[in-house]
Scaffold this active site. Structure first.
Site, PDB file in Angstrom:
ATOM      1  N   SER A 155       0.836  -1.194   0.000  1.00  0.00           N
ATOM      2  CA  SER A 155       0.000   0.000   0.000  1.00  0.00           C
ATOM      3  C   SER A 155       0.879   1.255   0.000  1.00  0.00           C
ATOM      4  CB  SER A 155      -0.961  -0.051   1.186  1.00  0.00           C
ATOM      5  OG  SER A 155      -1.936   0.964   1.095  1.00  0.00           O
ATOM      6  N   GLU A 249      -9.827  -3.660  -6.069  1.00  0.00           N
ATOM      7  CA  GLU A 249      -9.238  -2.510  -5.369  1.00  0.00           C
ATOM      8  C   GLU A 249      -9.531  -1.184  -6.062  1.00  0.00           C
ATOM      9  OE1 GLU A 249      -5.385  -2.594  -3.678  1.00  0.00           O
ATOM     10  OE2 GLU A 249      -5.028  -4.685  -4.221  1.00  0.00           O
ATOM     11  N   HIS A 279      -8.042  -4.743  -1.179  1.00  0.00           N
ATOM     12  CA  HIS A 279      -6.791  -4.077  -0.820  1.00  0.00           C
ATOM     13  C   HIS A 279      -6.093  -4.812   0.325  1.00  0.00           C
ATOM     14  CE1 HIS A 279      -4.021  -0.735  -0.676  1.00  0.00           C
ATOM     15  NE2 HIS A 279      -4.197  -0.631   0.628  1.00  0.00           N
TER      16      HIS A 279
END
Length: 309
Positions: A155, A249, A279
């Site tokens: 991320s 996502e 995610h």
């Protein structure tokens, strides 16, 4: 550039039931509004997985930055996975990602060094980048060969890892052997179409939340700047890269566009799109077959690119 959509390893029905249970788990404890509560929630998600008994975790300091080594049986002591956690630059910790990082190290046959880089808003850009650079310098000073290091991030940590490579190249510092990005956030200007197109199916990341995170981290910096949004950086001469992203996502386009940009810069890049995954699904590898399979894929990539002693 190679690109692939990964088939579910255990059948459509089982895959659907497992990811649905993860979605239900997330819905059972919605993201709070307070910063301290948000940080605690991410640590709670990490606590849902159990660290195997054969993992040795040791506190460390990497160039003045708090860190943690994890070692699994059979790990090559000369091969290191330097990991930068996710959490939007404002949350995430050694605890939140410990179990996932240890499993990645097991698959890679490597020691892992997870970094507790400074978080915004207390420490906005470029604090996290400075910490990542310090940790990499620590590894080199400790005698770890750059060709035996994989830089990795999830991320925001994926974007941070990419920005770290850009700075290393600019400084003429020897590069690590490879880069692994899981669900990377690479565009803090949030111009990808999937941010809105996938909003209804991503249970974790939404535009308003990203805007809050970006404001805290940027603290007035240009959201399109190459060291905060490395999608827009000069990506030439970076090492081979594996990008993993879920098809559900909102950040899907951050990965797809990054793969295209790396390919245009003549960087060897593999884009793996995992159907139905949300995610940061790697965090749920003990509950989710695709989580285990994606970490195994990353491990094979690291082994292939970090040369043997």
């Amino acid at each position: 550039m190679t690109a692939s959509a990964i088939p579910s390893g255990s059948g459509t029905a089982m895959a659907s039931s497992e990811i649905d249970r993860v979605r239900a788990l997330l819905a059972s404890r919605p993201r709070p509004t307070g910063l301290a509560e948000r940080r605690e929630r991410l640590d709670w998600l990490g606590s849902l997985s159990t660290l195997p008994q054969d993992v040795r975790a040791e506190p460390a300091e990497a160039g003045g930055v708090p860190a943690e080594w994890t070692v699994t049986p059979g790990a090559d002591p000369g091969r290191v996975l330097l990991f930068l956690h996710g959490g939007g630059y404002v949350s995430g910790s050694l605890a939140s990602h410990r179990v996932m990082v240890a499993q990645a190290g097991r698959e890679a046959g490597a020691r892992t060094l997870a970094l507790a880089y400074r978080l915004a808003p207390e420490h906005p850009f470029p604090a996290a980048l400075e910490d990542a650079l310090a940790a990499y310098s620590f590894l080199l000073a400790s005698g770890v060969e750059p060709g035996r290091i994989c830089l990795a991030g999830e991320s925001a940590g994926g974007g941070l890892a990419l920005a770290t490579l850009v700075r290393l190249r600019e400084a003429g510092t020897p590069m690590p052997a490879c880069l692994w990005c899981a669900s990377p956030w690479t565009d803090l200007a949030m111009t990808g179409a999937s941010i809105d197109a996938r909003d209804a199916v991503d249970p974790i990341i939404h535009r308003g939340y990203l805007e809050d995170l970006a404001a805290a981290y940027l603290n007035g910096a240009d959201p399109g700047g190459p060291l905060v949004s490395p999608l827009h950086a000069d990506l030439r001469d970076l090492p081979p890269t594996l990008i993993q992203v879920g098809s559900a996502e909102t950040l899907l386009d951050d990965s797809v566009r990054l793969a295209r940009a790396l390919a245009a810069a003549d960087v060897a890049v593999t884009l793996a799109v995992w159907p139905h995954m949300i995610h940061a699904w790697h965090l749920f590898h003990q509950q989710l077959r695709e989580g285990r399979d994606s970490l195994a894929q990353a491990g094979r990539f690291v082994r292939a690119h970090t040369r043997e002693a």
